[in-house]
Design a protein around this motif. Structure first.
Motif, PDB file in Angstrom:
ATOM      1  N   MET A   1       0.825  -1.496   0.012  1.00  0.00           N
ATOM      2  CA  MET A   1      -0.040  -0.101   0.093  1.00  0.00           C
ATOM      3  C   MET A   1       0.739   1.217  -0.141  1.00  0.00           C
ATOM      4  SD  MET A   1      -3.413   0.937   2.270  1.00  0.00           S
ATOM      5  CE  MET A   1      -4.011  -0.539   1.379  1.00  0.00           C
ATOM      6  N   ALA A   2       0.463   2.335  -0.718  1.00  0.00           N
ATOM      7  CA  ALA A   2       1.212   3.525  -0.903  1.00  0.00           C
ATOM      8  C   ALA A   2       0.695   4.496  -0.143  1.00  0.00           C
ATOM      9  CB  ALA A   2       1.303   3.815  -2.482  1.00  0.00           C
ATOM     10  N   ARG A   3       1.437   5.287   0.561  1.00  0.00           N
ATOM     11  CA  ARG A   3       0.866   6.254   1.510  1.00  0.00           C
ATOM     12  C   ARG A   3       1.580   7.667   0.724  1.00  0.00           C
ATOM     13  NH1 ARG A   3       1.523   6.233   7.537  1.00  0.00           N
ATOM     14  NH2 ARG A   3      -0.060   7.998   7.301  1.00  0.00           N
ATOM     15  N   VAL A   4       0.792   8.605   0.365  1.00  0.00           N
ATOM     16  CA  VAL A   4       1.041   9.712  -0.538  1.00  0.00           C
ATOM     17  C   VAL A   4       0.606  10.921   0.227  1.00  0.00           C
ATOM     18  CG1 VAL A   4       0.837  11.012  -2.652  1.00  0.00           C
ATOM     19  CG2 VAL A   4       1.134   8.398  -2.626  1.00  0.00           C
ATOM     20  N   VAL A   5       1.519  12.118   0.328  1.00  0.00           N
ATOM     21  CA  VAL A   5       0.940  13.213   0.868  1.00  0.00           C
ATOM     22  C   VAL A   5       0.759  14.226  -0.236  1.00  0.00           C
ATOM     23  CG1 VAL A   5       1.637  15.152   2.484  1.00  0.00           C
ATOM     24  CG2 VAL A   5       2.264  12.915   3.205  1.00  0.00           C
ATOM     25  N   VAL A   6      -0.365  15.140  -0.090  1.00  0.00           N
ATOM     26  CA  VAL A   6      -0.756  16.224  -0.829  1.00  0.00           C
ATOM     27  C   VAL A   6      -0.487  17.389  -0.036  1.00  0.00           C
ATOM     28  CG1 VAL A   6      -2.125  17.204  -2.586  1.00  0.00           C
ATOM     29  CG2 VAL A   6      -1.815  14.768  -2.577  1.00  0.00           C
ATOM     30  N   ASP A   7       0.393  18.392  -0.288  1.00  0.00           N
ATOM     31  CA  ASP A   7       0.302  19.574   0.417  1.00  0.00           C
ATOM     32  C   ASP A   7      -0.287  20.483  -0.366  1.00  0.00           C
ATOM     33  OD1 ASP A   7       1.610  18.737   3.031  1.00  0.00           O
ATOM     34  OD2 ASP A   7       3.339  18.796   2.098  1.00  0.00           O
ATOM     35  N   VAL A   8      -1.186  21.269  -0.092  1.00  0.00           N
ATOM     36  CA  VAL A   8      -1.750  22.457  -0.656  1.00  0.00           C
ATOM     37  C   VAL A   8      -1.775  23.596  -0.021  1.00  0.00           C
ATOM     38  CG1 VAL A   8      -4.144  23.143  -1.663  1.00  0.00           C
ATOM     39  CG2 VAL A   8      -3.765  20.740  -1.582  1.00  0.00           C
ATOM     40  N   MET A   9      -1.325  24.702  -0.813  1.00  0.00           N
ATOM     41  CA  MET A   9      -1.198  25.883  -0.318  1.00  0.00           C
ATOM     42  C   MET A   9      -1.810  27.197  -1.329  1.00  0.00           C
ATOM     43  SD  MET A   9       0.926  25.868   2.481  1.00  0.00           S
ATOM     44  CE  MET A   9       1.418  27.331   2.668  1.00  0.00           C
ATOM     45  N   LEU A  10      -2.158  28.118  -0.520  1.00  0.00           N
ATOM     46  CA  LEU A  10      -2.540  29.119  -1.435  1.00  0.00           C
ATOM     47  C   LEU A  10      -1.386  30.084  -2.418  1.00  0.00           C
ATOM     48  CD1 LEU A  10      -4.591  31.531   1.238  1.00  0.00           C
ATOM     49  CD2 LEU A  10      -5.580  30.051  -0.973  1.00  0.00           C
ATOM     50  N   LYS A  11      -1.678  30.048  -3.756  1.00  0.00           N
ATOM     51  CA  LYS A  11      -0.693  31.104  -4.222  1.00  0.00           C
ATOM     52  C   LYS A  11      -0.008  32.043  -3.592  1.00  0.00           C
ATOM     53  CE  LYS A  11      -2.079  29.241  -8.593  1.00  0.00           C
ATOM     54  NZ  LYS A  11      -2.758  29.541 -10.278  1.00  0.00           N
ATOM     55  N   PRO A  12       1.105  32.549  -3.876  1.00  0.00           N
ATOM     56  CA  PRO A  12       1.788  33.450  -3.115  1.00  0.00           C
ATOM     57  C   PRO A  12       1.056  34.898  -3.244  1.00  0.00           C
ATOM     58  CG  PRO A  12       3.491  32.500  -4.184  1.00  0.00           C
ATOM     59  CD  PRO A  12       1.977  31.944  -4.704  1.00  0.00           C
ATOM     60  N   GLU A  13       0.530  35.098  -4.567  1.00  0.00           N
ATOM     61  CA  GLU A  13      -0.272  36.277  -4.690  1.00  0.00           C
ATOM     62  C   GLU A  13      -1.628  36.307  -3.973  1.00  0.00           C
ATOM     63  OE1 GLU A  13      -0.889  33.704  -8.358  1.00  0.00           O
ATOM     64  OE2 GLU A  13       0.548  34.212  -7.368  1.00  0.00           O
ATOM     65  N   ILE A  14      -2.145  35.381  -3.539  1.00  0.00           N
ATOM     66  CA  ILE A  14      -3.534  35.307  -2.961  1.00  0.00           C
ATOM     67  C   ILE A  14      -3.162  35.715  -1.402  1.00  0.00           C
ATOM     68  CG2 ILE A  14      -5.548  33.943  -2.273  1.00  0.00           C
ATOM     69  CD1 ILE A  14      -5.065  34.305  -5.168  1.00  0.00           C
ATOM     70  N   LEU A  15      -4.196  36.518  -0.771  1.00  0.00           N
ATOM     71  CA  LEU A  15      -4.220  37.013   0.463  1.00  0.00           C
ATOM     72  C   LEU A  15      -4.523  35.865   1.456  1.00  0.00           C
ATOM     73  CD1 LEU A  15      -5.985  40.572   0.308  1.00  0.00           C
ATOM     74  CD2 LEU A  15      -3.537  40.004   0.604  1.00  0.00           C
ATOM     75  N   ASP A  16      -4.002  35.788   2.548  1.00  0.00           N
ATOM     76  CA  ASP A  16      -4.121  34.459   3.637  1.00  0.00           C
ATOM     77  C   ASP A  16      -4.372  35.195   4.816  1.00  0.00           C
ATOM     78  OD1 ASP A  16      -4.066  32.418   5.135  1.00  0.00           O
ATOM     79  OD2 ASP A  16      -2.006  31.955   4.616  1.00  0.00           O
ATOM     80  N   PRO A  17      -5.730  35.631   5.102  1.00  0.00           N
ATOM     81  CA  PRO A  17      -6.185  36.193   6.332  1.00  0.00           C
ATOM     82  C   PRO A  17      -6.051  35.449   7.548  1.00  0.00           C
ATOM     83  CG  PRO A  17      -8.059  35.810   4.751  1.00  0.00           C
ATOM     84  CD  PRO A  17      -6.934  35.451   4.138  1.00  0.00           C
ATOM     85  N   GLN A  18      -6.082  33.998   7.421  1.00  0.00           N
ATOM     86  CA  GLN A  18      -5.864  33.122   8.583  1.00  0.00           C
ATOM     87  C   GLN A  18      -4.353  33.260   9.097  1.00  0.00           C
ATOM     88  OE1 GLN A  18      -7.203  29.232   8.377  1.00  0.00           O
ATOM     89  NE2 GLN A  18      -6.722  28.643  10.008  1.00  0.00           N
ATOM     90  N   GLY A  19      -3.524  33.128   7.990  1.00  0.00           N
ATOM     91  CA  GLY A  19      -2.197  33.224   8.214  1.00  0.00           C
ATOM     92  C   GLY A  19      -1.616  34.571   8.994  1.00  0.00           C
ATOM     93  N   GLN A  20      -2.264  35.657   8.350  1.00  0.00           N
ATOM     94  CA  GLN A  20      -2.017  36.797   8.949  1.00  0.00           C
ATOM     95  C   GLN A  20      -2.356  36.966  10.236  1.00  0.00           C
ATOM     96  OE1 GLN A  20      -4.014  39.223   5.816  1.00  0.00           O
ATOM     97  NE2 GLN A  20      -2.134  39.469   4.563  1.00  0.00           N
ATOM     98  N   ALA A  21      -3.598  36.518  10.666  1.00  0.00           N
ATOM     99  CA  ALA A  21      -4.061  36.758  11.937  1.00  0.00           C
ATOM    100  C   ALA A  21      -3.136  36.036  12.688  1.00  0.00           C
ATOM    101  CB  ALA A  21      -5.576  36.070  12.043  1.00  0.00           C
ATOM    102  N   ILE A  22      -2.746  34.462  12.571  1.00  0.00           N
ATOM    103  CA  ILE A  22      -1.777  33.792  13.216  1.00  0.00           C
ATOM    104  C   ILE A  22      -0.193  34.580  13.454  1.00  0.00           C
ATOM    105  CG2 ILE A  22      -0.177  31.800  13.235  1.00  0.00           C
ATOM    106  CD1 ILE A  22      -2.628  30.454  11.739  1.00  0.00           C
ATOM    107  N   ALA A  23       0.148  35.363  12.547  1.00  0.00           N
ATOM    108  CA  ALA A  23       1.339  36.032  12.393  1.00  0.00           C
ATOM    109  C   ALA A  23       0.929  37.167  13.580  1.00  0.00           C
ATOM    110  CB  ALA A  23       1.734  36.582  11.178  1.00  0.00           C
ATOM    111  N   ARG A  24       0.092  37.864  13.415  1.00  0.00           N
ATOM    112  CA  ARG A  24      -0.403  38.867  14.299  1.00  0.00           C
ATOM    113  C   ARG A  24      -0.274  38.704  15.936  1.00  0.00           C
ATOM    114  NH1 ARG A  24      -3.833  40.608  10.547  1.00  0.00           N
ATOM    115  NH2 ARG A  24      -5.664  39.882  11.516  1.00  0.00           N
ATOM    116  N   LYS A  25      -0.867  37.128  16.148  1.00  0.00           N
ATOM    117  CA  LYS A  25      -0.893  36.795  17.452  1.00  0.00           C
ATOM    118  C   LYS A  25       0.473  36.246  17.974  1.00  0.00           C
ATOM    119  CE  LYS A  25      -3.772  35.885  20.872  1.00  0.00           C
ATOM    120  NZ  LYS A  25      -4.159  37.005  21.769  1.00  0.00           N
TER     121      LYS A  25
END
Length: 80
Positions: A1-25
């Motif tokens: 059995m194969a175990r495969v990981v898919v990591d999904v990220m917003l493109k750099p030009e897309i705003l990331d409000p959740q990431g910004q909130a974490i960075a502020r905190k």
């Protein structure tokens, strides 16, 4: 059995409000020196068969079809 990981990220030009909130905190919690945070999603897939290039290609097709929105997100696939 194969175990495969898919990591999904917003493109750099897309705003990331959740990431910004974490960075502020972080400084309020005593964590200095973290100027930016981007949040994403991680999927772990179990596929029948070996963790070969065919399995990675199946995972890429799954990611393109269902797991990621190619308009605003990028993804990386790798075997565990």
């Amino acid at each position: 059995m194969a175990r495969v990981v898919v990591d999904v990220m917003l493109k750099p030009e897309i705003l990331d409000p959740q990431g910004q909130a974490i960075a502020r905190k972080l400084p309020q919690l005593g964590f200095e020196g973290v100027p930016a945070v981007r949040q994403g999603k991680r999927f772990e897939l179990e596929l029948d068969g070996p963790a070969d290039e065919a399995a990675l290609e199946r995972a890429r097709k799954i990611a393109e079809t269902l797991l990621a929105n190619p308009v605003i997100e990028t993804f990386e696939v790798h075997a565990l």
